[in-house]
Design an enzyme around this catalytic site. Structure first.
Site, mmCIF file in Angstrom:
data_model
loop_
_atom_site.group_PDB
_atom_site.id
_atom_site.type_symbol
_atom_site.label_atom_id
_atom_site.label_comp_id
_atom_site.label_asym_id
_atom_site.label_seq_id
_atom_site.Cartn_x
_atom_site.Cartn_y
_atom_site.Cartn_z
ATOM 1 N NE ARG A 56 -7.467 0.202 10.431
ATOM 2 C CZ ARG A 56 -6.228 0.053 9.994
ATOM 3 N NH1 ARG A 56 -5.326 1.012 10.155
ATOM 4 N NH2 ARG A 56 -5.860 -1.068 9.377
ATOM 5 C CE1 TYR A 111 11.999 32.861 0.431
ATOM 6 C CE2 TYR A 111 12.020 30.494 0.796
ATOM 7 C CZ TYR A 111 11.799 31.573 -0.027
ATOM 8 O OH TYR A 111 11.369 31.374 -1.299
ATOM 9 C CE LYS A 117 -0.212 0.046 4.998
ATOM 10 N NZ LYS A 117 -0.812 -0.560 6.171
HETATM 11 C C1 LIG Z 1 -0.075 -1.649 6.761
HETATM 12 C C2 LIG Z 1 -0.683 -2.895 7.193
HETATM 13 C C3 LIG Z 1 0.109 -4.033 7.440
HETATM 14 C C4 LIG Z 1 1.627 -4.022 7.388
HETATM 15 O O1 LIG Z 1 2.140 -3.363 8.508
HETATM 16 P P1 LIG Z 1 3.730 -3.238 8.762
HETATM 17 O O2 LIG Z 1 3.847 -2.746 10.144
HETATM 18 O O3 LIG Z 1 4.230 -2.254 7.774
HETATM 19 O O4 LIG Z 1 4.307 -4.588 8.549
HETATM 20 C C5 LIG Z 1 -0.559 -5.210 7.767
HETATM 21 N N1 LIG Z 1 -1.908 -5.247 7.861
HETATM 22 C C6 LIG Z 1 -2.686 -4.177 7.629
HETATM 23 C C7 LIG Z 1 -4.158 -4.298 7.740
HETATM 24 C C8 LIG Z 1 -2.104 -2.969 7.297
HETATM 25 O O5 LIG Z 1 -2.880 -1.902 7.088
#
Ligand SMILES: *Cc1c(COP(=O)(O)O)cnc(C)c1O
Length: 385
Positions: free
Chosen positions: A135, A277, A36
């Site tokens: 969630r 700046y 993702k």
């Molecule tokens: C992002 C995510 C992961 C992976 O998490 P990491 O800590 O990066 O390994 C696993 N499961 C879900 C539902 C996520 O959203």
């Protein structure tokens, strides 16, 4: 058009990370590569084929647009799961392409059933259970209806998984909460199994959970941050190194990504001048500065003004003045011979020096994820050995 900065992805680092993580998971645990957020900023199109070279079983994405991008480049044998957002009117597309998706509300379940019926093809679903992250996920009192719908529509559904997600497995502070979530998952699974619902895979672990809580690995683990070469937290790293049977002389995870650019311009500034700046940096002596074409537009944190470092000629050069939108300035007074066009490393190593994402942001490791995910998609990615 040539870009001012670029990102290199190390093929060998990724291979090594995945090999190590697979060894930790054990032979019977499927490896889900979480990609993702544009593969945590590494670039989805570049990362997916590299991960497939290490034979990952699955790719997990957040939404249907990411799934579509993975679909267009992945090999046929690798599967895709959507862990979050997909519109009801995209379910047909997902089912058509054998993309599995999380179900955490009755509305999506009903639409999946209707769509699958119409298509005469089973929808591959993961039932997400609420275990305490609060969630998304089915609560126990919704399960009765979920079970009824699944039983009544067995021809339209393939139960690919039952899953949940932990509320911060990387932090010792959450130890009890994580264990309670694990217990709750087991309890809800018993209910599903009692009604004859036996998902192909049970999966709850992210990187930190998989590395710290072996029982959380179940049938598959969803590995994100660790495969890119970052520990989820200091605790995760320490726990893992000290409980690792193998003796180690170097960190088993290696950063895959390197962010580089070149010096845009050099200049000598007299003593007693404010640079860039505002008035945050006053030269106390004749100062040699270099302009670097990276700024907060590129995801480089403005809070690193007057405090961050980059690498040049294998040495650390401090950032002086405020980070601008597209540019930052470094002090090169003590690094002789720097000229326009010299390589500058923003993240990664050069010579014996190294800038890790963690050293960027000591405040907390969640910031890691944020910085990576914010690396703009327009920065070109190149694969290196
Ligand atoms: C992002 C995510 C992961 C992976 O998490 P990491 O800590 O990066 O390994 C696993 N499961 C879900 C539902 C996520 O959203």
């Amino acid at each position: 058009m040539k870009q001012a900065s670029y990102i290199e992805l190390s093929k060998s680092a990724l291979k090594r990370n995945i090999r190590y993580l697979k060894k930790r998971l054990g032979r019977n645990v499927k490896y889900v590569s979480v990609v993702k957020g544009n593969a945590y900023g590494h670039g989805l199109e570049e990362f997916v084929p590299l991960a497939e070279d290490s034979s990952v079983d699955y790719f997990a994405v957040f939404d249907s647009s990411e799934a579509d991008r993975v679909l267009s480049i992945k090999k046929p044998k690798t599967d895709i799961m959507i862990m979050g957002s997909i519109d009801n009117d995209q379910l047909e597309w997902a089912i058509e392409n054998d993309i599995s998706f999380y179900i955490f509300e009755l509305d999506r379940l009903n639409h999946a059933i209707q769509t699958a019926k119409k298509m005469n093809k089973k929808a591959k679903i993961h039932i997400e259970l609420e275990t305490g992250l609060y969630r998304t996920g089915f609560e126990e009192d919704e399960l009765r209806e979920v079970i009824r719908l699944i039983k009544a529509n067995q021809d339209s559904l393939f139960i690919e998984g039952a899953c949940s997600h932990y509320a911060g497995a990387e932090s010792v502070a959450n130890y009890l909460r994580i264990n309670q979530q694990y217990e709750e998952f087991q309890r809800l699974m018993t209910i599903l199994r009692d009604y004859g619902i036996n998902p192909k895979y049970e999966h709850t672990a992210c990187s930190a959970a998989a590395l710290i809580y072996p029982h959380s690995r179940m049938d598959m683990a969803r590995i994100g941050i660790a495969q890119y070469g970052f520990w989820s937290s200091k605790e995760t790293r320490m726990h893992n190194l000290l409980s690792d049977d193998a003796s180690f002389t170097r960190d088993p995870l290696k950063q895959v990504l390197k962010w580089k650019t070149h010096v845009m311009s050099v200049k000598t500034v007299a003593a007693g001048k404010f640079i860039s700046y505002g008035n945050t940096f006053l030269t106390s002596r004749k100062t040699q500065i270099a302009a670097v074409p990276v700024g907060y537009f590129h995801g480089y944190r403005r809070s690193l003004s007057n405090s961050g470092y980059v690498l040049i000629k294998g040495r650390k050069a401090p950032i002086i003045g405020s980070i601008n939108m597209n540019m930052l300035l470094i002090n090169i007074t003590s690094i002789p011979g720097v000229k326009k066009g010299d390589e500058v490393v923003i993240i990664g190593d050069q010579g014996s020096q190294r800038i890790t994402v963690t050293s960027f942001c000591d405040v907390g490791n969640l910031v890691n994820y944020e910085l990576l995910a914010r690396l703009p998609e327009q920065i070109p990615r190149y694969i290196v050995a």
